[in-house]
Design a protein around this motif. Structure first.
Motif, PDB file in Angstrom:
ATOM      1  N   THR A 182       0.853  -1.179   0.000  1.00 24.67           N
ATOM      2  CA  THR A 182       0.000   0.000   0.000  1.00 24.67           C
ATOM      3  C   THR A 182       0.893   1.235   0.000  1.00 24.67           C
ATOM      4  N   SER A 183       0.310   2.397   0.143  1.00 22.98           N
ATOM      5  CA  SER A 183       1.091   3.624   0.278  1.00 22.98           C
ATOM      6  C   SER A 183       1.033   4.080   1.736  1.00 22.98           C
ATOM      7  N   GLN A 184       1.946   4.960   2.105  1.00 26.56           N
ATOM      8  CA  GLN A 184       1.927   5.470   3.482  1.00 26.56           C
ATOM      9  C   GLN A 184       0.603   6.170   3.774  1.00 26.56           C
ATOM     10  N   ARG A 185       0.083   6.894   2.794  1.00 25.90           N
ATOM     11  CA  ARG A 185      -1.159   7.628   2.991  1.00 25.90           C
ATOM     12  C   ARG A 185      -2.333   6.678   3.234  1.00 25.90           C
ATOM     13  N   GLN A 186      -2.293   5.499   2.611  1.00 23.52           N
ATOM     14  CA  GLN A 186      -3.417   4.571   2.714  1.00 23.52           C
ATOM     15  C   GLN A 186      -3.168   3.434   3.704  1.00 23.52           C
ATOM     16  N   ALA A 187      -2.055   3.488   4.387  1.00 18.83           N
ATOM     17  CA  ALA A 187      -1.728   2.399   5.309  1.00 18.83           C
ATOM     18  C   ALA A 187      -2.776   2.262   6.410  1.00 18.83           C
ATOM     19  N   ARG A 188      -3.245   3.391   6.935  1.00 19.08           N
ATOM     20  CA  ARG A 188      -4.224   3.326   8.013  1.00 19.08           C
ATOM     21  C   ARG A 188      -5.510   2.641   7.553  1.00 19.08           C
ATOM     22  N   GLY A 189      -6.008   3.038   6.375  1.00 18.06           N
ATOM     23  CA  GLY A 189      -7.223   2.420   5.858  1.00 18.06           C
ATOM     24  C   GLY A 189      -7.025   0.947   5.564  1.00 18.06           C
ATOM     25  N   THR A 190      -5.840   0.578   5.113  1.00 17.54           N
ATOM     26  CA  THR A 190      -5.545  -0.826   4.830  1.00 17.54           C
ATOM     27  C   THR A 190      -5.497  -1.635   6.118  1.00 17.54           C
TER      28      THR A 190
END
Length: 304
Positions: A257-265
């Motif tokens: 994933t990306s750092q920006r989307q890590a939380r959602g993942t």
């Protein structure tokens, strides 16, 4: 375009076309071309924006030369970090049975080939790899790359020494299978509850951000490998939701994933009942969410 006659001419042409690493690319093209005419054509294709890997026909990944056909997603260097994390987990959990690996959204099959290479004998031992992609061109490419792994047997792979469709692969050090279809759909049901490593580099670019990607990706790579929906997590959620159906007790899901989307993942993976954490590599700009199946099974989500 005039015939290319020297390395300096190749460098100058690539630099004029905006290639940042013109010298390195020129060396690769000159080494790969068999004739001056072929070199001229390769330089022309690169100067017009075709990804270098598509011009060469291969990409380097985890020390392997991975075949990459035109139109197939090019494996990224940052994805090597996911492979390293998966190998470490498999070696930590090593046992007598073959390691069962599933590579979803496999593209060229680079992750599956790298994992098979790393985990085949010596220990942990035999490896069973199942790679899946919805793109027929990617499936053809992945079959060749898995079959190129030393000791591998891959039904249907059109490479010298590969087994023919329907042949047994049970005695091979690496048993490889490439399936065409959507995520878990084409996987054999016998894999349910048996997968030790479930790896995925799904599309995670938000739809509105596609236009911001480099032209090489936007024009020459399949949109199905890039577009992750409104927030980039549509496919990620589907991968996470069904993972408990397929993972063995204490098995691992690894999603790029990306750092920006890590939380959602992480939220998607945890919602599926897995113990979720994030691993980052600043050097490669890589983020991987790792979800581990409890030793005792949890109630599985719906199959997708």
């Amino acid at each position: 375009m005039s015939p290319v006659s020297s390395l300096s001419t190749v460098v100058a042409t690539l630099r004029a076309a905006g290639c940042v690493f013109a010298e390195d690319e020129a060396d690769l093209l000159v080494s790969a071309a068999r004739t001056p005419e072929e070199l001229t054509l390769m330089v022309e294709r690169r100067a017009h924006g075709l990804p270098l890997e598509h011009v060469l026909g291969w990409a380097e990944f985890c020390g392997l030369r991975i075949d990459v056909d035109p139109g197939v997603f090019v494996p990224r260097r940052r994805t090597e970090f996911l492979v390293g994390q998966a190998v470490a987990l498999a070696r930590r959990d090593a046992r007598d049975e073959p390691v069962v690996v599933v590579d979803l959204c496999c593209g060229s099959g680079a992750m599956g080939a790298a994992l098979a290479t790393a985990l085949a004998p010596p220990p942990p031992g035999r490896v069973e790899v199942h790679a899946v992609d919805i793109d027929p061109a990617a499936v053809r490419c992945a079959r060749r790359n898995l079959a190129a792994v030393p000791g591998a047997a891959v039904p249907g792979a059109a490479v010298p020494g590969a087994t023919v469709p329907g042949a047994t692969v049970s005695g091979a050090a690496v048993s490889g299978h490439v399936h065409e279809g959507d995520l878990y759909g084409p996987l054999p049901a016998v894999l349910r509850g048996r997968v030790d490593l479930l790896v995925a580099s799904p599309p995670y670019v938000p739809t509105e951000a596609i236009r911001l990607l480099p032209t090489e990706a936007r024009v020459h790579e399949p949109m199905v490998a890039l577009d992750g929906g409104a927030d980039g997590l549509d496919v990620v959620r589907r991968v996470a939701r069904a993972a408990p159906l397929w993972l063995a007790p204490s098995g691992h899901l690894l999603v790029e994933t990306s750092q920006r989307q890590a939380r959602g993942t992480v939220e998607a993976v945890a919602r599926a009942g897995l113990d979720a954490r994030v691993a980052d590599c600043e050097e490669l700009g890589a983020s991987v969410v790792i979800g581990t199946m409890p030793a005792a099974p949890v109630i599985a989500g719906p199959r997708v």
